[in-house]
Design a protein around this motif. Structure first.
Motif, short mmCIF file in Angstrom:
data_model
loop_
_atom_site.label_atom_id
_atom_site.label_comp_id
_atom_site.label_asym_id
_atom_site.label_seq_id
_atom_site.Cartn_x
_atom_site.Cartn_y
_atom_site.Cartn_z
N CYS A 52 42.37 52.59 38.76
CA CYS A 52 41.33 51.56 38.85
C CYS A 52 41.47 50.47 37.78
O CYS A 52 40.75 49.48 37.83
CB CYS A 52 39.95 52.19 38.73
N GLY A 104 29.39 40.36 43.23
CA GLY A 104 29.87 39.13 42.62
C GLY A 104 31.05 39.39 41.70
O GLY A 104 32.05 38.67 41.73
N MET B 1 41.28 32.21 41.07
CA MET B 1 40.13 32.24 40.14
C MET B 1 38.98 33.04 40.75
O MET B 1 38.57 32.77 41.88
CB MET B 1 39.69 30.78 39.97
N ASN B 2 38.48 34.03 40.04
CA ASN B 2 37.34 34.81 40.53
C ASN B 2 36.04 34.11 40.10
O ASN B 2 35.40 34.48 39.13
CB ASN B 2 37.40 36.23 39.99
N HIS B 4 33.10 33.88 41.64
CA HIS B 4 31.87 34.66 41.78
C HIS B 4 31.72 35.67 40.64
O HIS B 4 30.61 35.97 40.20
CB HIS B 4 31.85 35.39 43.13
N GLY B 5 32.85 36.21 40.20
CA GLY B 5 32.83 37.18 39.10
C GLY B 5 32.32 36.56 37.81
O GLY B 5 31.48 37.12 37.11
N GLU B 91 32.91 49.10 34.96
CA GLU B 91 32.90 48.24 36.13
C GLU B 91 33.63 46.93 35.85
O GLU B 91 34.39 46.44 36.69
CB GLU B 91 31.46 47.97 36.54
N LEU B 92 33.42 46.42 34.66
CA LEU B 92 34.09 45.18 34.25
C LEU B 92 35.60 45.38 34.25
O LEU B 92 36.37 44.54 34.70
CB LEU B 92 33.60 44.78 32.86
N LEU B 93 36.02 46.54 33.70
CA LEU B 93 37.45 46.81 33.58
C LEU B 93 38.11 47.04 34.93
O LEU B 93 39.30 46.80 35.09
CB LEU B 93 37.68 48.03 32.67
N SER B 94 37.33 47.53 35.89
CA SER B 94 37.92 47.83 37.20
C SER B 94 37.78 46.65 38.16
O SER B 94 38.19 46.74 39.31
CB SER B 94 37.28 49.09 37.80
N ALA B 95 37.16 45.56 37.68
CA ALA B 95 36.95 44.40 38.56
C ALA B 95 38.17 43.47 38.51
O ALA B 95 38.88 43.42 37.52
CB ALA B 95 35.70 43.64 38.12
N PRO B 96 38.39 42.74 39.60
CA PRO B 96 39.53 41.81 39.64
C PRO B 96 39.26 40.54 38.84
O PRO B 96 39.11 39.46 39.40
CB PRO B 96 39.69 41.51 41.13
N LEU B 97 39.18 40.70 37.53
CA LEU B 97 38.90 39.57 36.64
C LEU B 97 40.00 39.46 35.60
O LEU B 97 40.39 40.47 35.01
CB LEU B 97 37.58 39.80 35.90
N SER B 98 40.47 38.23 35.35
CA SER B 98 41.43 38.05 34.27
C SER B 98 40.65 37.94 32.96
O SER B 98 39.43 37.76 32.97
CB SER B 98 42.24 36.78 34.49
N GLU B 101 38.60 34.85 32.62
CA GLU B 101 37.36 34.84 33.40
C GLU B 101 36.27 35.66 32.72
O GLU B 101 35.10 35.28 32.71
CB GLU B 101 37.63 35.38 34.81
#
Ligand SMILES: Nc1ncnc2c1ncn2[C@@H]1O[C@H](COP(=O)(O)OP(=O)(O)OP(=O)(O)O)[C@@H](O)[C@H]1O
Ligand SMILES: [Mg+2]
Lengths: 308, 253
Positions: A52, A104, B1-2, B4-5, B91-98, B101
């Motif tokens: 993950c 989001g 670019m994410n 929404h994130g 959750e932050l770490l598993s999100a598709p965010l660079s 971002e």
């Protein structure tokens, strides 16, 4: 078709120097329910966390739907939903806000209709405006599931999802999991309730001390490793097992009315014919008999014991 | 670019402020008013003027800087430390965010709050002393640059800290003394040698000096130097955060 998850040579040594995963290789098929079983500290959460993106691997690679998890992290993480083992939620947010936040975060535009559906499926709809800290533990667990489903993942990780959840809720939860699987979602779960793995999973992996010691179709696993027990309900009470039957290592129930014979179904000879003949010779008659296959739990305990 | 994130993080952080409106806005306003009463009225009545500016007006830029620094650091450090502490960081770490971002979300929110607060304090100051802003553009530029730079600095502290004490210790032991010694309440030219030279090693001197120049066109050091030091500090913090994300420092190890 290419597996949805491909893990090759994966190892993890934590900053403390602890080696939590050792050269794990594993493919997860599209659309299956895969159960990861192992005792406390085996490395289940570590494995999930690496896939993950929560923990960096030390060596090895993981591909999700053909994308490498570090190079193409956007693609892989968008596909994955995670329900963590610990109950880690915000306290002051409302249920609705925290679930919408998750959607989001994963880069999707708001979709109130989808969030509503997820909350209704998890029986959280009437709690949608409540602050999370006012919910019970089981409800918080459902909030975590709702968060993971908010962004419509194709792969769902459930790290001990039923810990601290009552029986009826557990049933509801498995219902949700089944529906997800029907819609094509791949599900990887860890659980300590082995009946659940037995009931839910298509395949089972056993991990202990950071090593994946076995991966098998559930049915094959049970037959392959399973022992069977033959129980004989006697006509007359038996004081002790006659010496002529010693070779069969029978056990006699305390009330003296039942003899149990354990055999390996994989063995060339199960010894049943011989046993029945010997019983007849000894003049022991029985009223009824039945056979029982060992449960996954027994198999699992056996395996881990062998390894130690 | 994410997109929404980033928006989700930004709004989450701003909502957190909304819930704690008292401590995020009211308390800095009250403490600033107290500074005016004590320094502006009580002491100011004896000091009269510094470089042609009334003492009460002279300390306004310094007071805003003081709030900007402490609030940026505490907002940003708490914003990232708290999810680490509670575990919701997963959750932050598993999100598709660079990492950029994530930064835009957290640091952007912390800096926004500081900027809003800075402007509120400026307005509050208007009740006590006549205000004059000679270079509004540069005033805003210093306000924004300082807020962003110190929010980044706070973010670093929030990543580095492994306990609530560490979260407090840098603001308490380093930032507050540097601010008070950085010419908030006086011009460093009034310091006796060698302290006037030693003061030049204090980065806060440059922030306050540049900011004060944008109000009254009086400065301890040249504006170009002030601006360069502020930008350099910002880039330095950015570099450290970049390294932290790249190596997974305290986040993914
Ligand atoms: N951040 C960390 N630093 C050092 N060691 C860690 C860290 N996280 C986990 N470990 C160690 O790695 C091993 C595997 O932990 P992990 O959480 O993956 O086990 P698990 O199989 O999920 O166990 P459980 O069934 O109890 O959840 C444990 O011995 C644990 O102490
Ligand atoms: Mg675990």
């Amino acid at each position: 078709m290419r597996p949805i998850i491909e893990i090759a040579g994966l190892s993890k040594t934590y900053a403390s120097g602890f080696n939590a995963l050792k050269q794990v290789n594993l493919d997860i098929h599209r659309g299956e329910i895969f159960a990861l079983l192992g005792p406390n500290g085996a490395g289940k959460t570590t494995l999930i966390s690496i896939i993950c993106g929560i923990v960096n691997p030390s060596t090895g690679t993981v591909h999700v739907d053909g994308h490498e998890i570090r190079r193409d992290f956007r693609a892989t993480r968008s596909l994955i939903g995670l329900v963590p083992q610990e109950l880690t939620t915000d306290a002051f947010e409302s249920v609705w806000a925290t679930v919408s936040f998750s959607r989001g975060l994963f880069g999707l535009p708001p979709d109130p209709a989808h969030i509503e559906k997820v909350l209704k499926d998890l029986s959280l709809w009437d709690k949608k405006d409540n602050r999370i800290m006012t919910l019970s533990g089981g409800m918080k667990r459902r909030v975590l599931i709702a968060k993971a489903l908010s962004h419509e993942p194709r792969v769902l990780f459930l790290d001990e999802p039923t810990a601290g959840v009552d029986v009826s809720l557990r049933k509801d939860m498995w219902e949700v999991v089944r529906k997800l699987r029907e819609s094509g979602v791949t599900i990887i779960l860890t659980t300590h309730y082995l009946e659940e793995a037995e009931e839910m999973a298509d395949r089972i992996g056993v991990i202990t001390k950071g090593e994946l010691i076995l991966v098998e179709e559930k049915a094959a696993l049970i037959t392959k490793l399973g022992k069977k027990q033959l129980s004989l309900h006697l006509h007359e009470r038996l004081a002790e097992v006659p010496v002529t039957l010693a070779a069969f290592s029978l056990t006699l129930s305390p009330d003296g009315m039942e003899l149990t014979y354990t055999y390996d179904i994989q063995a060339e000879r199960t010894g049943i014919t011989g046993l029945l003949r010997a019983l007849a010779d000894a003049g022991i008659r029985f009223r009824d008999l039945n056979t029982k296959q060992s449960s996954l739990e027994e198999i699992f305990v056996d395996l881990v014991r062998q390894k130690q | 670019m994410n997109y929404h994130g980033m928006k989700a993080i930004y709004r989450f952080e701003m909502a957190r402020t909304g819930r704690t409106l008292m401590q995020s806005i009211v308390s800095p306003v009250i403490s600033t008013s107290l500074y005016f009463v004590v320094f502006g009225a009580a002491i100011g009545s004896r000091i009269t003027e510094i470089e042609g500016v009334s003492y009460g007006a002279f300390i306004v830029p310094g007071l805003i800087m003081l709030t900007l620094l402490t609030q940026s650091i505490s907002n940003a450090s708490f914003g990232i430390y708290f999810p680490r502490f509670t575990g919701t960081i997963y959750e932050l770490l598993s999100a598709p965010l660079s990492f950029v971002e994530v930064l835009v979300g957290y640091v952007g929110a912390a800096a926004s709050k500081s900027i809003i607060l800075g402007l509120i304090i400026l307005a509050t100051a208007g009740f006590f002393v006549p205000l004059q802003v000679a270079h509004p553009f540069w005033m805003l530029a210093f306000l924004v640059l300082t807020s962003v730079a110190f929010s980044l600095f706070g973010f670093i502290i929030g990543l580095w800290a492994d306990g609530f004490e560490k979260l407090q210790i840098i603001p308490l032991l380093i930032v507050t003394p540097l601010t008070f010694l950085g010419g908030t309440f006086y011009s460093i030219s009034v310091l006796p040698a060698p302290w006037d030279t030693i003061a030049l090693f204090n980065p806060v001197v440059y922030l306050v000096s540049g900011f004060r120049w944008s109000f009254y066109e009086v400065a301890d050091v040249s504006v170009a130097v002030s601006l360069s030091v502020t930008v350099a500090f910002l880039l330095g913090c950015l570099g450290v955060v970049g390294w932290m994300f790249k190596t997974g420092y305290r986040l993914r190890n």
